[in-house]
Scaffold this motif. Structure first.
Motif, PDB file in Angstrom:
ATOM      1  N   SER A 197      34.390  37.426  17.732  1.00 26.73           N
ATOM      2  CA  SER A 197      33.098  37.394  16.680  1.00 26.73           C
ATOM      3  C   SER A 197      32.115  36.320  17.493  1.00 26.73           C
ATOM      4  O   SER A 197      32.481  35.501  18.348  1.00 26.73           O
ATOM      5  CB  SER A 197      33.466  36.560  15.602  1.00 26.73           C
ATOM      6  OG  SER A 197      34.451  37.460  14.775  1.00 26.73           O
ATOM      7  N   ARG A 221      37.020  28.865  14.315  1.00 22.95           N
ATOM      8  CA  ARG A 221      37.470  29.371  15.339  1.00 22.95           C
ATOM      9  C   ARG A 221      39.056  29.202  15.395  1.00 22.95           C
ATOM     10  O   ARG A 221      39.776  30.154  15.822  1.00 22.95           O
ATOM     11  CB  ARG A 221      36.836  28.478  16.813  1.00 22.95           C
ATOM     12  CG  ARG A 221      35.550  28.816  16.948  1.00 22.95           C
ATOM     13  CD  ARG A 221      35.039  27.954  18.232  1.00 22.95           C
ATOM     14  NE  ARG A 221      35.257  28.656  19.373  1.00 22.95           N
ATOM     15  CZ  ARG A 221      34.677  28.303  20.558  1.00 22.95           C
ATOM     16  NH1 ARG A 221      34.543  27.058  20.657  1.00 22.95           N
ATOM     17  NH2 ARG A 221      34.718  28.884  21.888  1.00 22.95           N
ATOM     18  N   LEU A 263      37.944  36.932   6.402  1.00 22.99           N
ATOM     19  CA  LEU A 263      38.662  36.753   7.634  1.00 22.99           C
ATOM     20  C   LEU A 263      40.106  37.131   7.536  1.00 22.99           C
ATOM     21  O   LEU A 263      40.621  37.067   8.393  1.00 22.99           O
ATOM     22  CB  LEU A 263      38.755  35.269   7.703  1.00 22.99           C
ATOM     23  CG  LEU A 263      37.481  34.099   7.639  1.00 22.99           C
ATOM     24  CD1 LEU A 263      37.924  32.755   7.609  1.00 22.99           C
ATOM     25  CD2 LEU A 263      36.815  34.725   9.153  1.00 22.99           C
ATOM     26  N   GLN A 320      35.912  31.725  21.648  1.00 23.49           N
ATOM     27  CA  GLN A 320      34.852  32.822  20.933  1.00 23.49           C
ATOM     28  C   GLN A 320      33.712  32.443  21.434  1.00 23.49           C
ATOM     29  O   GLN A 320      33.300  31.364  21.752  1.00 23.49           O
ATOM     30  CB  GLN A 320      35.014  32.509  19.392  1.00 23.49           C
ATOM     31  CG  GLN A 320      36.410  32.593  18.702  1.00 23.49           C
ATOM     32  CD  GLN A 320      36.523  34.050  18.453  1.00 23.49           C
ATOM     33  OE1 GLN A 320      35.649  34.942  18.275  1.00 23.49           O
ATOM     34  NE2 GLN A 320      37.672  34.458  18.292  1.00 23.49           N
ATOM     35  N   PRO A 349      37.157  41.765  10.385  1.00 27.42           N
ATOM     36  CA  PRO A 349      36.766  40.491  10.807  1.00 27.42           C
ATOM     37  C   PRO A 349      35.339  40.543  11.060  1.00 27.42           C
ATOM     38  O   PRO A 349      34.658  41.336  11.299  1.00 27.42           O
ATOM     39  CB  PRO A 349      37.537  40.160  12.146  1.00 27.42           C
ATOM     40  CG  PRO A 349      37.864  41.438  12.819  1.00 27.42           C
ATOM     41  CD  PRO A 349      38.096  42.079  11.609  1.00 27.42           C
ATOM     42  N   ARG A 364      44.789  33.862  13.063  1.00 22.46           N
ATOM     43  CA  ARG A 364      45.075  35.068  12.557  1.00 22.46           C
ATOM     44  C   ARG A 364      45.044  35.901  13.701  1.00 22.46           C
ATOM     45  O   ARG A 364      45.195  37.278  13.160  1.00 22.46           O
ATOM     46  CB  ARG A 364      44.038  35.201  11.297  1.00 22.46           C
ATOM     47  CG  ARG A 364      44.104  34.379  10.101  1.00 22.46           C
ATOM     48  CD  ARG A 364      43.350  34.970   9.142  1.00 22.46           C
ATOM     49  NE  ARG A 364      43.655  34.100   7.848  1.00 22.46           N
ATOM     50  CZ  ARG A 364      43.002  34.323   6.695  1.00 22.46           C
ATOM     51  NH1 ARG A 364      42.519  35.238   6.601  1.00 22.46           N
ATOM     52  NH2 ARG A 364      43.118  33.449   5.617  1.00 22.46           N
ATOM     53  N   LEU A 409      40.429  31.999  13.340  1.00 25.21           N
ATOM     54  CA  LEU A 409      40.499  33.135  13.696  1.00 25.21           C
ATOM     55  C   LEU A 409      41.643  33.224  14.545  1.00 25.21           C
ATOM     56  O   LEU A 409      42.349  34.313  14.857  1.00 25.21           O
ATOM     57  CB  LEU A 409      39.188  33.506  14.543  1.00 25.21           C
ATOM     58  CG  LEU A 409      38.068  33.554  13.829  1.00 25.21           C
ATOM     59  CD1 LEU A 409      36.672  33.564  14.569  1.00 25.21           C
ATOM     60  CD2 LEU A 409      38.100  34.907  12.671  1.00 25.21           C
ATOM     61  N   LEU A 450      42.929  36.707  15.683  1.00 25.25           N
ATOM     62  CA  LEU A 450      41.495  37.652  15.925  1.00 25.25           C
ATOM     63  C   LEU A 450      40.766  36.930  17.032  1.00 25.25           C
ATOM     64  O   LEU A 450      39.713  37.678  17.279  1.00 25.25           O
ATOM     65  CB  LEU A 450      40.910  37.659  14.653  1.00 25.25           C
ATOM     66  CG  LEU A 450      41.611  37.945  13.213  1.00 25.25           C
ATOM     67  CD1 LEU A 450      40.689  37.774  12.022  1.00 25.25           C
ATOM     68  CD2 LEU A 450      41.780  39.575  13.336  1.00 25.25           C
ATOM     69  N   ASP A 451      41.159  36.103  17.712  1.00 25.15           N
ATOM     70  CA  ASP A 451      40.118  35.578  18.784  1.00 25.15           C
ATOM     71  C   ASP A 451      40.059  36.384  19.971  1.00 25.15           C
ATOM     72  O   ASP A 451      38.973  36.306  20.530  1.00 25.15           O
ATOM     73  CB  ASP A 451      40.658  34.100  19.038  1.00 25.15           C
ATOM     74  CG  ASP A 451      42.147  34.192  19.396  1.00 25.15           C
ATOM     75  OD1 ASP A 451      43.031  34.888  19.128  1.00 25.15           O
ATOM     76  OD2 ASP A 451      42.433  33.366  20.515  1.00 25.15           O
TER      77      ASP A 451
END
Length: 467
Positions: A324, A310, A286, A350, A291, A316, A313, A318-319
């Motif tokens: 993902s 979620r 993660l 996500q 990712p 961080r 993510l 990354l969403d």
């Protein structure tokens, strides 16, 4: 009055609007004396006047201190999260699974939602140490004495609300009594709350619609993980002082614990929000550089782990940058329906896919998943221990099939002997999986619980041929 008229010198000064006067009771920081009591109820008349040693001074400029209670065994994750959030650790009481920390003044009005703590609350007063195994009368005297040391703090934090309730969290090897009812008596003793309908000194108790919670945390400091590993450990225990923390929890505080309130019909999912996010925060996949693209929960139930993922993510960042694909598989159509409701409630950041199927025969291609998160049945609430024992190896072998080379699986279970003695050895011998981490932690009272991290080798492993 015209604009050129001057205000009379004897006119009452305007009220200080910085202090919010509640609808009932005194302003939070006004000292209380019998002659100035706002009501004549029996409780208020029995409250002794503050002595010179009581804290009656303003604490507006003091830095707020919070207490965080983390699952025993996962202290390193809690400390890492505080470091990432740039929160200052004041004291780490590791034997009691407690970290006391501060929010630096430079953070201003920033709010911190923390995922590694089961409980987070604002401390009122200092850490309190009691004699071993205190009885209720002793606790009553301690509560009253300690609350009177922080009269201003309690009035400031509680009087501005209309409804309140008390919650008690205990971490004891042996529970000697139910939640002490003496907490409200201590608060009434410092003039912070009302205990009767006709009392107007502070907020009224309301267990269903409370606006503020008075929190008490008590711990004997016994290592429950050690007692779970070794039955003889209890015989080595010596008497020691116990810890008591008092504080408040309400909306608008600078720090609070994450709560996704995953629902399973009318009953909350047994998989805990904090445990799920802790297990996922721990994982290198993660990280911000690489990712995972496809994430699977092969026994997703109502979606607790996928929703927690979620959240991780999103935290961080990354969403949106690296979306993902989240896949949930379950045999029960009703659980999948609840998962969809939970996913929609939490937000659709996500891509998420729900599949009706079996973990023994996943409807997915081989080498197609980057990360697996699984909290399989323990044989306690769903199915039986014999069923889990019979199928666990088959489940994990199927997870190994769909994992890409180099992919990882995060598995949470209390079935330690089954996993370590029966599931992993044959898979390791065949070169299908490698065990990377084995962490024991307290999963809401299940002290034998383990967090396993396994990895599928990036290259084929040569299996030695026995002569």
């Amino acid at each position: 009055m015209s604009g050129d008229q001057q205000q009379p010198d004897n006119e009452a000064p305007k009220p200080d609007l910085r202090l919010r006067k509640p609808e009932r009771g005194l302003p939070p920081q006004e000292p209380e004396f019998k002659a100035r009591r706002p009501c004549q109820c029996s409780v208020c008349q029995e409250v002794p006047e503050p002595s010179d040693s009581d804290d009656r001074f303003s604490c507006e400029n003091e830095t707020e201190r919070f207490a965080g209670i983390y699952p025993r065994g996962l202290a390193f994750l809690a400390l890492e999260e505080l470091h990432r959030a740039e929160l200052q650790v004041v004291r780490h009481l590791e034997d009691f699974s407690v970290i006391i920390f501060e929010v630096p003044p430079s953070h201003g009005n920033r709010r911190h939602v923390l995922s590694t703590f089961e409980q987070v609350f604002l401390l009122v007063g200092d850490a309190i140490w009691t004699a071993p195994e205190p009885d209720l009368p002793m606790l009553g005297r301690i509560f009253e004495a300690e609350m009177r040391k922080a009269v201003v703090g309690w009035r400031k934090q509680v009087r501005r609300f209309r409804k309140w309730k008390a919650v008690v969290f205990r971490d004891h090897l042996v529970l000697r009594y139910k939640s002490p009812a003496i907490v409200p008596l201590g608060l009434a003793g410092v003039g912070a709350v009302s205990l009767t309908r006709d009392c107007e000194v502070g907020p009224q108790v309301d267990l269903l619609q409370a606006e503020v919670e008075i929190v008490a945390y008590m711990s004997d400091g016994v290592d429950k993980l050690a007692t779970a590993r070794d039955t003889k450990y209890r015989g080595t225990l010596k008497e020691r002082d116990e810890l008591l923390l008092l504080g408040v929890r309400c909306e608008g505080l600078a720090c609070q614990a994450v709560s996704m309130e995953v629902q399973k019909g009318l009953v909350r999912s047994r998989a805990d929000d904090t445990v799920a996010t802790l297990c996922l925060m721990e994982q290198d996949p993660l990280g911000p550089l690489e990712p995972p693209r496809t994430i699977l929960d092969p026994m997703c139930g109502v979606g607790t782990y996928l929703i927690a993922l979620r959240w991780v993510l999103q935290q961080r960042g990354l969403d949106s940058q690296h979306p993902s694909e989240l896949i949930g598989v379950d045999l029960d159509a009703g659980s999948l329906a609840h998962m969809w409701e939970n996913v929609e409630t939490f937000g659709n950041c996500q891509p998420c896919t729900a599949i009706l199927g079996s973990s023994s025969r996943l409807p997915l291609k081989s080498d197609s998943v980057d990360l697996i998160v699984a909290d399989p049945p323990w044989g306690q609430r769903h199915s039986s221990h014999q069923y889990v024992k019979h199928n666990f190896r088959k489940w994990v072998a199927e997870w190994a099939r769909v994992l890409r080379p180099g992919g990882r699986a995060v598995i949470v279970t209390i079935c330690k002997k089954v996993f370590e003695d029966q599931v992993m050895p044959p898979l390791q011998q065949q070169g299908l999986l490698e065990l990377e981490e084995n962490i024991q932690f307290d999963n809401k009272g299940w002290t034998v619980c383990r967090l396993y991290v396994v990895r599928k080798p990036s290259a084929p492993v040569e299996v030695p041929v026995q002569a």
